[in-house]
Design an enzyme around this catalytic site. Sequence first.
Site, PDB file in Angstrom:
ATOM      1  CE  LYS A 119     -88.757  35.540  50.255  1.00 51.91           C
ATOM      2  NZ  LYS A 119     -89.724  35.266  51.342  1.00 51.91           N
ATOM      3  CD  GLU A 131     -87.997  38.994  49.635  1.00 50.04           C
ATOM      4  OE1 GLU A 131     -88.180  39.026  50.867  1.00 50.04           O
ATOM      5  OE2 GLU A 131     -88.900  38.792  48.828  1.00 50.04           O
TER       6      GLU A 131
HETATM    7  P1  13P Z   1     -94.094  35.262  47.754  1.00 43.64           P
HETATM    8  O1  13P Z   1     -93.499  33.857  47.782  1.00 43.64           O
HETATM    9  O2  13P Z   1     -95.585  35.279  47.791  1.00 43.64           O
HETATM   10  O3  13P Z   1     -93.485  36.103  46.678  1.00 43.64           O
HETATM   11  O4  13P Z   1     -93.729  35.946  49.131  1.00 43.64           O
HETATM   12  C1  13P Z   1     -92.486  35.757  49.651  1.00 43.64           C
HETATM   13  C2  13P Z   1     -92.092  36.954  50.389  1.00 43.64           C
HETATM   14  O5  13P Z   1     -91.795  36.899  51.559  1.00 43.64           O
HETATM   15  C3  13P Z   1     -92.025  38.215  49.640  1.00 43.64           C
HETATM   16  O6  13P Z   1     -91.300  39.128  50.366  1.00 43.64           O
END
Ligand code: 13P
Length: 339
Positions: free
Chosen positions: A219, A177
């Site tokens: 992600k 991510e």
């Molecule tokens: P959000 O969808 O609220 O951005 O959170 C996702 C997430 O896991 C951020 O690390």
Amino acid sequence: MTAELARIAEAMVADGKGILAADESSGTIKKRFDSIGAESTEDNRRDYREMLFRSTEAMKSYISGVILFDETLRQNAKDGTPLARIIADTGAIPGIKADAGAKDLASCPGEKVTEGLDGLRERFAEYYELGARFAKWRAVITIGDHIPSRGCIEANAHALARYAALAQEANIVPIVEPEVLMDGPHDIERCFAVTEATLNTVYDALFAQRVVLEGTILKPNMVLSGSECQTQAGVEQVAEETVRCFKRTVPAAVPGICFLSGGQSDENATAHLSAMNAMFDPPWKLSFSYGRALQAAPLKAWGGKAENEAAAQAAFAHRARMNGLAAMGQWNTGLEKAA
Ligand code: 13P
């Protein structure tokens, strides 16, 4: 090992399903609870999350996996059943937030680097025993005057790749991510350029650390106008720019891309995802891994009160269904109004 990792990664992006990010750290869940006037106690956190995971129909139909915070993976429901077992019984896969948070990056004012590599091999062995089959590590890239710096992007990409290799060694699928934040007055072109540079650097680092892409999930942020930008790109433009950026940077071997919502409104997060799937036929699955965009409505409906549980579960089920449809390109505004 590779076949098992690929099997799990594919299950995480099964048709019409996506991930519930319920891995708010202690600080973040306190902020969320503050917003509804509820106290962030261990019992309240359990009750709230148990309520989500026991939304059985929504979980079975639209949720492929749930990202948990360390506390939740070790926590039992009111009746003594481990919360991870309740999730697994719905057919969803339990996952774990593996990073230790984004900290200030030395000598780079305004920039962050994510920590948590020390002892990670041992933690992964324990998380596997506790039932986690995937993990997440979030890196934060900030857009501003003269930032992000090359040093920030490279430090975060290197940590993501080291984490991903350790996860795969433990038979755990890494969600990679790299979040380019939407905060700021920058336009969508700037977001595109920074996201492109970030993803190029991340995939270069994953290659160097010999991460098997078939056993990973990306992600990312969507390519959006900054939240304070005067002109906001519309839904179709966001869909086009996001897919164009990823076609340049994300190898086709990656089975799925599960977006974060990052502060978008619930409906925008859904609309953007649906448009991408309706307009394009890309080489990877495009789905969701939303925290706020799945939880804002049920959190508000719950309000910290047991008597509101049914209403909160209905609110969660609605958002889960809307995003499940969006993952198939089948959402439209009429479905929101009908509900
Ligand atoms: P959000 O969808 O609220 O951005 O959170 C996702 C997430 O896991 C951020 O690390």
